[in-house]
Design a protein around this motif. Structure first.
Motif, short mmCIF file in Angstrom:
data_model
loop_
_atom_site.label_atom_id
_atom_site.label_comp_id
_atom_site.label_asym_id
_atom_site.label_seq_id
_atom_site.Cartn_x
_atom_site.Cartn_y
_atom_site.Cartn_z
N THR A 74 0.83 -1.21 0.00
CA THR A 74 0.00 0.00 0.00
C THR A 74 0.87 1.26 0.00
O THR A 74 0.57 2.23 -0.70
N ARG A 96 -7.35 5.76 -8.88
CA ARG A 96 -7.91 5.07 -7.71
C ARG A 96 -7.06 3.85 -7.37
O ARG A 96 -6.60 3.13 -8.26
N THR A 98 -7.10 0.31 -5.06
CA THR A 98 -7.92 -0.64 -4.29
C THR A 98 -7.01 -1.76 -3.79
O THR A 98 -6.55 -2.60 -4.57
N GLN A 135 -6.90 2.78 -12.61
CA GLN A 135 -7.15 2.01 -11.40
C GLN A 135 -5.99 1.06 -11.11
O GLN A 135 -5.47 0.43 -12.03
N VAL A 137 -5.28 -2.15 -8.66
CA VAL A 137 -5.94 -3.13 -7.79
C VAL A 137 -4.93 -4.21 -7.42
O VAL A 137 -4.29 -4.79 -8.31
N ARG A 139 -4.23 -7.81 -5.08
CA ARG A 139 -4.89 -8.90 -4.39
C ARG A 139 -3.93 -10.08 -4.31
O ARG A 139 -2.86 -10.05 -4.94
#
Length: 201
Positions: A74, A96, A98, A135, A137, A139
């Protein structure tokens, strides 16, 4: 050697143009102030190109020195976003991120992975149109960290995808500023990701 030698005159151009802009603030006409801004902007572009050439030369020699340590992904994404966001705002592009709150630290070379993110996010911003979004993202799947960088731009023709990450072939494209990019950033991205034992697609 050439890359190192080129840095000195470019650094002088940037330093003295910044000095002039500061010393003559309020004393010069708007047109002349814009001239200095063009010099500074061109100097920044040239320095980035030189840095890219130097990075590619080092990586092509087979030497990529990683300093791994547990890093909160992050933090890397947010640091990259801070650098990219001003350019994104100028073009009316939203960025953005996520990332799950419970994403554990990963053993990475933080500065090098931040460079990867800067290149990918920067490319996305440079090739998007006004009012679009970028974006990021992150995970995990089966113990693997997966990071997607997506944008609402025109996309990449399938015929060019295979050549994007190689030194040979046409990797460049037109940015939303109309400038032509030679695409060295993606070559660097591939080398750094693979040095970490990962892959990019």
């Amino acid at each position: 050697m050439v890359s190192h030698d080129l840095r000195k005159p470019v650094g002088a151009v940037m330093s003295y143009s910044e000095f002039l802009a500061e010393e003559l603030a309020g004393q010069i006409e708007e047109e002349h102030r814009r001239f200095l801004q063009v010099i500074q902007h061109s100097g920044i572009r040239m320095r980035r190109l030189i840095d890219d050439f130097l990075d590619v030369a080092i990586m092509e020699s087979g030497w990529v020195d990683l300093e791994r340590r547990p890093v909160a992904f992050t933090e890397l994404a947010e640091a990259a976003m801070q650098v990219i966001e001003p350019a994104a705002r100028r073009h009316g592009i939203s960025v953005r991120i996520t990332i799950p709150d419970d994403l554990p630290p990963w053993s990475l070379d933080g500065p090098k992975i931040e460079q990867v993110l800067l290149n990918l996010m920067g490319n996305a911003v440079e090739h998007c149109g006004e009012g679009t979004s970028v974006q990021i993202v992150a995970r995990t799947e089966e113990g693997v960290l997966i990071v997607d960088v997506a944008d609402d731009g025109p996309g990449i023709p399938p015929s060019r995808v295979e050549r994007l990450f190689n030194l040979t072939g046409d990797r460049g494209g037109n940015k939303n500023s109309g400038e032509r990019s030679i695409g060295l950033g993606l070559v660097i991205v591939k080398r750094l990701v693979e040095a970490h034992g990962g892959r990019i697609r």
